[in-house]
Enzyme design. Structure first.
Site, PDB file in Angstrom:
ATOM      1  N   GLY A   1       1.862  -5.849   7.251  1.00  8.82           N
ATOM      2  CA  GLY A   1       0.972  -6.500   6.288  1.00  8.82           C
ATOM      3  C   GLY A   1      -0.309  -6.914   6.972  1.00  8.82           C
ATOM      4  O   GLY A   1      -0.705  -6.328   7.991  1.00  8.82           O
TER       5      GLY A   1
ATOM      6  N   THR B   1      -3.167  -9.038   9.033  1.00  7.32           N
ATOM      7  CA  THR B   1      -3.183  -9.708  10.339  1.00  7.32           C
ATOM      8  C   THR B   1      -3.005 -11.212  10.203  1.00  7.32           C
ATOM      9  O   THR B   1      -2.247 -11.822  10.970  1.00  7.32           O
ATOM     10  CB  THR B   1      -4.497  -9.368  11.070  1.00  7.32           C
ATOM     11  OG1 THR B   1      -4.444  -7.970  11.419  1.00  7.32           O
ATOM     12  CG2 THR B   1      -4.701 -10.190  12.327  1.00  7.32           C
ATOM     13  N   ALA B   2      -3.638 -11.798   9.204  1.00  4.64           N
ATOM     14  CA  ALA B   2      -3.529 -13.259   9.017  1.00  4.64           C
ATOM     15  C   ALA B   2      -2.084 -13.662   8.747  1.00  4.64           C
ATOM     16  O   ALA B   2      -1.559 -14.616   9.327  1.00  4.64           O
ATOM     17  CB  ALA B   2      -4.431 -13.695   7.863  1.00  4.64           C
ATOM     18  N   THR B   3      -1.425 -12.911   7.897  1.00  2.00           N
ATOM     19  CA  THR B   3      -0.024 -13.224   7.590  1.00  2.00           C
ATOM     20  C   THR B   3       0.846 -12.996   8.815  1.00  2.00           C
ATOM     21  O   THR B   3       1.757 -13.763   9.111  1.00  2.00           O
ATOM     22  CB  THR B   3       0.454 -12.360   6.411  1.00  2.00           C
ATOM     23  OG1 THR B   3      -0.444 -12.541   5.318  1.00  2.00           O
ATOM     24  CG2 THR B   3       1.866 -12.738   5.982  1.00  2.00           C
TER      25      THR B   3
ATOM     26  N   ASN C   1       0.805  -1.230   0.000  1.00  2.00           N
ATOM     27  CA  ASN C   1       0.000   0.000   0.000  1.00  2.00           C
ATOM     28  C   ASN C   1       0.831   1.269   0.000  1.00  2.00           C
ATOM     29  O   ASN C   1       0.503   2.253  -0.658  1.00  2.00           O
ATOM     30  CB  ASN C   1      -0.971  -0.016   1.175  1.00  2.00           C
ATOM     31  CG  ASN C   1      -0.238  -0.110   2.517  1.00  2.00           C
ATOM     32  OD1 ASN C   1       0.740  -0.823   2.652  1.00  2.00           O
ATOM     33  ND2 ASN C   1      -0.716   0.627   3.493  1.00  2.00           N
TER      34      ASN C   1
ATOM     35  N   GLU D   1       7.339   0.627  16.016  1.00  2.00           N
ATOM     36  CA  GLU D   1       8.392   1.137  15.140  1.00  2.00           C
ATOM     37  C   GLU D   1       8.581   2.616  15.464  1.00  2.00           C
ATOM     38  O   GLU D   1       7.874   3.161  16.302  1.00  2.00           O
ATOM     39  CB  GLU D   1       7.965   0.949  13.676  1.00  2.00           C
ATOM     40  CG  GLU D   1       7.779  -0.514  13.288  1.00  2.00           C
ATOM     41  CD  GLU D   1       7.451  -0.692  11.824  1.00  2.00           C
ATOM     42  OE1 GLU D   1       6.285  -0.522  11.446  1.00  2.00           O
ATOM     43  OE2 GLU D   1       8.357  -1.015  11.044  1.00  2.00           O
TER      44      GLU D   1
ATOM     45  N   GLU E   1       3.377  -5.090  12.320  1.00  2.00           N
ATOM     46  CA  GLU E   1       2.459  -3.952  12.172  1.00  2.00           C
ATOM     47  C   GLU E   1       1.377  -4.401  11.202  1.00  2.00           C
ATOM     48  O   GLU E   1       1.638  -4.566  10.010  1.00  2.00           O
ATOM     49  CB  GLU E   1       3.237  -2.747  11.638  1.00  2.00           C
ATOM     50  CG  GLU E   1       2.553  -1.441  11.939  1.00  2.00           C
ATOM     51  CD  GLU E   1       1.508  -1.134  10.880  1.00  2.00           C
ATOM     52  OE1 GLU E   1       1.926  -0.846   9.749  1.00  2.00           O
ATOM     53  OE2 GLU E   1       0.303  -1.181  11.174  1.00  2.00           O
TER      54      GLU E   1
ATOM     55  N   CYS F   1      -3.470   1.422   6.512  1.00  2.00           N
ATOM     56  CA  CYS F   1      -3.949   0.724   7.720  1.00  2.00           C
ATOM     57  C   CYS F   1      -4.417   1.726   8.769  1.00  2.00           C
ATOM     58  O   CYS F   1      -5.071   1.344   9.728  1.00  2.00           O
ATOM     59  CB  CYS F   1      -2.831  -0.129   8.294  1.00  2.00           C
ATOM     60  SG  CYS F   1      -1.329   0.804   8.570  1.00  2.00           S
TER      61      CYS F   1
HETATM   62  O1  TXE Z   1      -0.855  -8.551   2.751  1.00  2.00           O
HETATM   63  P1  TXE Z   1       0.128  -9.701   3.121  1.00  2.00           P
HETATM   64  P2  TXE Z   1      -1.639  -8.373   1.418  1.00  2.00           P
HETATM   65  C1  TXE Z   1      -4.132  -5.826   4.955  1.00  2.00           C
HETATM   66  C2  TXE Z   1      -5.259  -5.472   4.041  1.00  2.00           C
HETATM   67  C3  TXE Z   1      -5.041  -6.404   2.901  1.00  2.00           C
HETATM   68  C4  TXE Z   1      -4.595  -7.649   3.629  1.00  2.00           C
HETATM   69  C5  TXE Z   1      -3.826  -8.558   2.754  1.00  2.00           C
HETATM   70  O2  TXE Z   1      -6.493  -5.787   4.651  1.00  2.00           O
HETATM   71  O3  TXE Z   1      -6.234  -6.647   2.203  1.00  2.00           O
HETATM   72  O4  TXE Z   1      -3.735  -7.165   4.658  1.00  2.00           O
HETATM   73  O5  TXE Z   1      -2.931  -7.742   1.981  1.00  2.00           O
HETATM   74  C6  TXE Z   1       4.425 -11.060   2.447  1.00  2.00           C
HETATM   75  N1  TXE Z   1       5.865 -15.403   4.822  1.00  2.00           N
HETATM   76  N2  TXE Z   1      -2.982  -4.966   4.766  1.00  2.00           N
HETATM   77  O6  TXE Z   1      -2.029  -9.665   0.781  1.00  2.00           O
HETATM   78  O7  TXE Z   1      -0.224 -11.021   2.543  1.00  2.00           O
HETATM   79  C7  TXE Z   1       3.879 -10.568   1.138  1.00  2.00           C
HETATM   80  O8  TXE Z   1       4.598 -11.096   0.044  1.00  2.00           O
HETATM   81  C8  TXE Z   1       6.508 -14.230   4.663  1.00  2.00           C
HETATM   82  C9  TXE Z   1      -2.661  -4.035   5.809  1.00  2.00           C
HETATM   83  O9  TXE Z   1      -0.806  -7.443   0.621  1.00  2.00           O
HETATM   84  O10 TXE Z   1       0.219  -9.606   4.550  1.00  2.00           O
HETATM   85  C10 TXE Z   1       4.087  -9.075   1.289  1.00  2.00           C
HETATM   86  O11 TXE Z   1       5.417  -8.723   1.005  1.00  2.00           O
HETATM   87  N3  TXE Z   1       6.006 -13.160   4.007  1.00  2.00           N
HETATM   88  C11 TXE Z   1      -1.219  -3.644   5.728  1.00  2.00           C
HETATM   89  C12 TXE Z   1       3.787  -8.849   2.770  1.00  2.00           C
HETATM   90  O12 TXE Z   1       3.927 -10.125   3.392  1.00  2.00           O
HETATM   91  C13 TXE Z   1       4.753 -13.271   3.517  1.00  2.00           C
HETATM   92  C14 TXE Z   1      -0.832  -3.191   4.364  1.00  2.00           C
HETATM   93  C15 TXE Z   1       2.373  -8.341   3.031  1.00  2.00           C
HETATM   94  O13 TXE Z   1       1.506  -9.247   2.400  1.00  2.00           O
HETATM   95  C16 TXE Z   1       3.984 -14.451   3.653  1.00  2.00           C
HETATM   96  C17 TXE Z   1      -1.189  -4.204   3.404  1.00  2.00           C
HETATM   97  C18 TXE Z   1       4.591 -15.550   4.336  1.00  2.00           C
HETATM   98  N4  TXE Z   1       3.962 -16.731   4.502  1.00  2.00           N
HETATM   99  C19 TXE Z   1      -2.259  -5.071   3.621  1.00  2.00           C
HETATM  100  N5  TXE Z   1       2.766 -14.237   3.044  1.00  2.00           N
HETATM  101  C20 TXE Z   1      -0.856  -2.531   6.677  1.00  2.00           C
HETATM  102  N6  TXE Z   1      -0.808  -2.833   7.967  1.00  2.00           N
HETATM  103  O14 TXE Z   1      -0.580  -1.432   6.239  1.00  2.00           O
HETATM  104  C21 TXE Z   1       2.794 -12.975   2.573  1.00  2.00           C
HETATM  105  N7  TXE Z   1       3.974 -12.392   2.831  1.00  2.00           N
END
Ligand code: TXE
Length: 479
Positions: free
Chosen positions: A226, A228-230, A150, A460, A248, A282
């Site tokens: 990224g 929450t699930a990840t 983002n 952070e 975060e 976020c």
């Molecule tokens: O995030 P991901 P995504 C939220 C928002 C969005 C949702 C999913 O709701 O719709 O998260 O977004 C890496 N091991 N935010 O799919 O999957 C991935 O390659 C290691 C809020 O973009 O969390 C990327 O570089 N790394 C957030 C990073 O994690 C892994 C901003 C984020 O991807 C991984 C963005 C794994 N197993 C989305 N799986 C905020 N807080 O600002 C994924 N990644």
């Protein structure tokens, strides 16, 4: 344009020879390729980082500071190029990238280039015991930095800058959805004189490249932003390896508006806090609660301003709302709008895809305001992460405090009131890591940044970041 990994100061193709398509959100077209790097690539990046660590960790603070500030200056000197690259990759307006994203990436390096020279540690004299304690704050070694799509360069550098300022060497992975400015950063670091191996950038999917980083036994700390699930997945993998974690994550932030606020400032700022970056921040205030006495007025005024926002191609200076980051994300946000209707929400404006002339395949969506009848509906509980906000009235402080806190997230909260005692009552009780009062997204990089509950772990920013990226060692000398 094909992106390459940046390992040991050199650009290189992935050993996996696996490539992903890079889409331009504004047009929906593929405009380049991204490596889907393998475990071998991550291991090569780790080896480069490990080899650079002894020398970098012993580099003087003055020299580290000089290099980080040089990186900052080079980013500023390449502002237009980076802003256009960021916009093309993410879909955000070029103007936004030029005014916010890239300047903030430069500030991240400048801030930590200065902060490291001020980062003191403590000593304690054990009076009566002829003993002196002092604390060494030593760099961790090789650390992993993983960032989202983002605010690509903004968040990528928010992690890298303190990590290298503190003397660590880094294996970093940007989002596979927005790799471009991280790719361009490599050459800037080389030009600034950052020794090879201090920063290594590997591109690829989270489930392959990202997973290889978090599983690596010798990458001792992970800083992640990224979903929450990840974040939960990373914590599960990292826990038995006792890695330090900074997470975060998502947010579902309340924007609480009392009748005694500065109305015009509130209204203008609320449009921005709702839809900046297409609502893909976020920290956006995606749940708007308005004191009942001004609710109808606010509803009319807010909807009128939102309808005036222009959805268009990110390169147009008149564009307020650019393209969403990807087709799957656009579909996810549209699904939530359908869910809102099924939950008896009222779409006060927006809710539809936009066909931008000459860019009909772009991922465009109208800014959307949904009036909800309960705070417990899904669109009020789940992170949508698009140009979609909900609004509903409230009667008392206790009512709105209870609703504001009744979500699994706790990242930020925004409060509009001129009542000082109310400000303190609410700020003390809001479950959030950040509370903005009569403003939004005002950022002082010295402040702790992060959330509670499902919004993450750790902070952070400022010395919090330098503490995360160092280990504290107590030395006690009896004399
Ligand atoms: O995030 P991901 P995504 C939220 C928002 C969005 C949702 C999913 O709701 O719709 O998260 O977004 C890496 N091991 N935010 O799919 O999957 C991935 O390659 C290691 C809020 O973009 O969390 C990327 O570089 N790394 C957030 C990073 O994690 C892994 C901003 C984020 O991807 C991984 C963005 C794994 N197993 C989305 N799986 C905020 N807080 O600002 C994924 N990644």
């Amino acid at each position: 344009m094909s992106v390459q990994n940046y390992i040991n100061g050199q650009y290189e193709t992935p050993s996996s020879n696996e490539w992903l398509d890079n889409f331009c959100p504004a047009t929906g077209e593929v405009y380049g390729k991204i490596p889907n790097s393998s475990k071998v690539d991550v291991e090569n990046a780790y080896i480069a980082a490990k080899s650079a660590f002894p020398s970098w960790s012993q580099t003087t603070l003055e020299e580290r500071s000089r290099i980080l500030i040089k990186i900052s200056e080079l980013l500023e000197a390449n502002l237009q190029r980076f802003a256009e690259a960021e916009s093309k990759d993410n879909g955000k307006p070029v103007l936004l990238a030029k005014e916010v994203d890239i300047p903030r990436a430069a500030s991240n390096f400048r801030f930590f280039g200065n902060a490291i020279t001020q980062f003191a540690s403590e000593s304690h004299e054990s009076v009566g015991h002829d003993a002196l304690n002092f604390t060494l704050r030593q760099p961790i070694g090789v650390v992993g930095c993983i960032s989202p799509w983002n605010l690509p360069l903004y968040l990528f550098t928010w992690k890298i800058a303190p990590a290298i300022a503190a003397g660590n060497c880094v294996v970093a992975k940007p989002s596979e959805v927005t790799p471009m400015t991280a790719y361009l950063l490599g050459e800037i670091c080389t030009e600034a004189g950052l020794p090879k191996g201090v920063l290594n950038i590997v591109h690829g999917l989270g489930t392959t490249t990202g997973q290889a980083i978090i599983e690596h036994p010798d990458i001792k700390a992970i800083s992640f932003t990224g979903g929450t699930a990840t974040g939960a997945h990373i914590a599960k993998v990292a826990a038995p390896m006792f890695k330090k974690l900074s997470l975060e994550l998502g947010g579902k932030n309340p924007n609480i508006i009392f009748a005694d606020c500065d109305y015009d400032t509130m209204l203008k700022t609320t449009v921005r806090s709702s839809f900046a970056n297409q609502g893909q921040i976020c920290l956006c205030g995606s749940r708007i609660f308005v004191e009942r006495s001004i609710y109808e007025k606010f509803k009319t005024d807010f909807v009128q301003k939102v309808k005036a926002l222009k959805v268009g191609h990110p390169s147009e200076s008149s564009t307020n709302i650019g393209a969403l980051v990807s087709k799957p994300h656009l579909e996810k946000v549209l699904d939530y709008i359908e869910i809102a209707k099924q939950e008896n929400g009222t779409i006060l404006c927006g809710g539809n895809k936009v066909s931008v002339k000459d860019f009909e395949n772009g991922y465009y969506l109208e800014p959307t305001v949904i009036e909800v009848i309960t705070d417990e509906c899904r669109v009020n509980q789940e992170e949508i992460f698009g140009p979609v906000v909900t609004i509903m009235p409230f009667d008392t402080e206790d009512d709105v405090l209870q609703m504001a806190n009744k979500v699994k997230y706790g990242l930020s909260a925004t409060l509009w009131t001129n009542d000082l005692k109310r400000t303190m009552r609410m700020s003390n009780q809001l479950q959030a890591g950040i509370v903005w009062v009569n403003t939004w997204m005002m950022r002082d990089l010295r402040t702790p940044f992060g959330g509670v509950k499902a919004s993450g772990v750790g902070r952070e920013g400022g010395f919090e970041a330098l503490r995360f990226f160092t280990e504290a060692k107590n030395v006690c000398i009896k004399y």
